[in-house]
Design a protein around this motif. Structure first.
Motif, PDB file in Angstrom:
ATOM      1  N   MET A 105       0.933  -1.374  -0.018  1.00 22.26           N
ATOM      2  CA  MET A 105       0.003  -0.174   0.092  1.00 22.26           C
ATOM      3  C   MET A 105       0.832   1.237   0.012  1.00 22.26           C
ATOM      4  SD  MET A 105      -3.154  -0.378  -0.099  1.00 22.26           S
ATOM      5  CE  MET A 105      -4.096   1.011   0.452  1.00 22.26           C
ATOM      6  N   HIS A 106       1.891   1.173   1.064  1.00 22.24           N
ATOM      7  CA  HIS A 106       2.658   2.491   0.904  1.00 22.24           C
ATOM      8  C   HIS A 106       3.725   2.693  -0.361  1.00 22.24           C
ATOM      9  CE1 HIS A 106       3.098   4.923   4.599  1.00 22.24           C
ATOM     10  NE2 HIS A 106       2.757   3.874   5.090  1.00 22.24           N
ATOM     11  N   SER A 107       4.086   1.561  -1.002  1.00 22.24           N
ATOM     12  CA  SER A 107       4.958   1.911  -2.260  1.00 22.24           C
ATOM     13  C   SER A 107       3.843   2.225  -3.557  1.00 22.24           C
ATOM     14  CB  SER A 107       5.492   0.551  -2.608  1.00 22.24           C
ATOM     15  OG  SER A 107       4.835  -0.624  -2.890  1.00 22.24           O
ATOM     16  N   ALA A 108       2.714   1.672  -3.499  1.00 21.93           N
ATOM     17  CA  ALA A 108       1.863   1.692  -4.423  1.00 21.93           C
ATOM     18  C   ALA A 108       0.999   2.909  -4.557  1.00 21.93           C
ATOM     19  CB  ALA A 108       0.863   0.511  -4.758  1.00 21.93           C
TER      20      ALA A 108
ATOM     21  N   GLN B 256     -10.300   7.368  -3.765  1.00 25.24           N
ATOM     22  CA  GLN B 256      -9.408   7.895  -4.479  1.00 25.24           C
ATOM     23  C   GLN B 256      -8.332   6.583  -5.149  1.00 25.24           C
ATOM     24  OE1 GLN B 256      -7.299  10.686  -2.286  1.00 25.24           O
ATOM     25  NE2 GLN B 256      -8.794  12.361  -2.589  1.00 25.24           N
ATOM     26  N   VAL B 257      -8.180   5.820  -3.937  1.00 28.61           N
ATOM     27  CA  VAL B 257      -7.222   4.596  -4.355  1.00 28.61           C
ATOM     28  C   VAL B 257      -7.844   3.716  -5.337  1.00 28.61           C
ATOM     29  CG1 VAL B 257      -6.310   2.426  -3.575  1.00 28.61           C
ATOM     30  CG2 VAL B 257      -5.870   4.659  -2.113  1.00 28.61           C
ATOM     31  N   GLU B 258      -8.992   3.577  -5.028  1.00 26.02           N
ATOM     32  CA  GLU B 258      -9.977   2.588  -5.874  1.00 26.02           C
ATOM     33  C   GLU B 258     -10.203   3.297  -7.317  1.00 26.02           C
ATOM     34  OE1 GLU B 258     -10.578  -0.611  -5.383  1.00 26.02           O
ATOM     35  OE2 GLU B 258      -9.291  -0.227  -3.295  1.00 26.02           O
ATOM     36  N   ARG B 259     -10.448   4.508  -7.406  1.00 23.52           N
ATOM     37  CA  ARG B 259     -10.544   5.247  -8.608  1.00 23.52           C
ATOM     38  C   ARG B 259      -9.076   4.947  -9.586  1.00 23.52           C
ATOM     39  NH1 ARG B 259     -11.991   9.910  -5.998  1.00 23.52           N
ATOM     40  NH2 ARG B 259     -13.937   9.456  -5.193  1.00 23.52           N
ATOM     41  N   ARG B 260      -7.907   5.229  -8.936  1.00 26.26           N
ATOM     42  CA  ARG B 260      -6.691   5.259  -9.420  1.00 26.26           C
ATOM     43  C   ARG B 260      -6.591   3.829  -9.937  1.00 26.26           C
ATOM     44  NH1 ARG B 260      -2.830   6.274  -5.428  1.00 26.26           N
ATOM     45  NH2 ARG B 260      -4.049   8.225  -5.133  1.00 26.26           N
ATOM     46  N   ARG B 261      -7.071   2.718  -9.023  1.00 30.13           N
ATOM     47  CA  ARG B 261      -6.671   1.112  -9.552  1.00 30.13           C
ATOM     48  C   ARG B 261      -7.523   0.913 -10.854  1.00 30.13           C
ATOM     49  NH1 ARG B 261      -7.374  -1.998  -3.777  1.00 30.13           N
ATOM     50  NH2 ARG B 261      -5.085  -1.687  -3.095  1.00 30.13           N
ATOM     51  N   GLU B 262      -8.913   1.476 -10.572  1.00 28.33           N
ATOM     52  CA  GLU B 262      -9.839   1.137 -11.893  1.00 28.33           C
ATOM     53  C   GLU B 262      -9.193   1.973 -13.145  1.00 28.33           C
ATOM     54  OE1 GLU B 262     -14.360   1.674 -12.944  1.00 28.33           O
ATOM     55  OE2 GLU B 262     -13.939   2.428 -11.320  1.00 28.33           O
ATOM     56  N   ASN B 263      -8.733   3.279 -12.988  1.00 27.60           N
ATOM     57  CA  ASN B 263      -8.069   3.702 -14.264  1.00 27.60           C
ATOM     58  C   ASN B 263      -6.916   2.929 -14.718  1.00 27.60           C
ATOM     59  OD1 ASN B 263     -10.117   5.754 -14.177  1.00 27.60           O
ATOM     60  ND2 ASN B 263      -8.941   7.017 -12.894  1.00 27.60           N
ATOM     61  N   ASP B 264      -6.170   2.601 -14.016  1.00 23.37           N
ATOM     62  CA  ASP B 264      -4.833   1.674 -14.160  1.00 23.37           C
ATOM     63  C   ASP B 264      -5.425   0.525 -14.888  1.00 23.37           C
ATOM     64  OD1 ASP B 264      -3.195   3.448 -13.075  1.00 23.37           O
ATOM     65  OD2 ASP B 264      -2.718   2.336 -11.289  1.00 23.37           O
TER      66      ASP B 264
END
Length: 52
Positions: free
Chosen positions: A5-8, A25-33
Motif C-alpha cells: 500500500m505504501h509503495s503503490a 481515491q485509491v480505488e478510482r486510481r486502480r480502476e483507471n490503471d
C-alpha cells in the motif's frame, strides 16, 4: 500488504481502511490503471493479429 500500500499509493493500510475518501481515491486510481492496461493489451493484440 502494508508495504505494498505504501509503495503503490503512498498511504498505509490503516489510513486506507479508516478514511472513505482516501479509499475511493485509491480505488478510482486502480480502476483507471486497469482500464489503461486493458486498452494497451487490446492495442497490442490488434497489432499482432494485423501482421499475421
Amino acid at each position: 500488504m502494508e508495504k505494498a500500500m505504501h509503495s503503490a499509493h503512498g498511504i498505509g493500510y490503516e489510513v486506507y481502511k479508516r478514511k472513505h475518501e482516501i479509499r475511493m481515491q485509491v480505488e478510482r486510481r486502480r480502476e483507471n490503471d486497469y482500464i489503461q492496461s486493458r486498452r494497451l493489451i487490446a492495442d497490442l493484440d490488434r497489432k499482432v493479429h494485423a501482421h499475421l
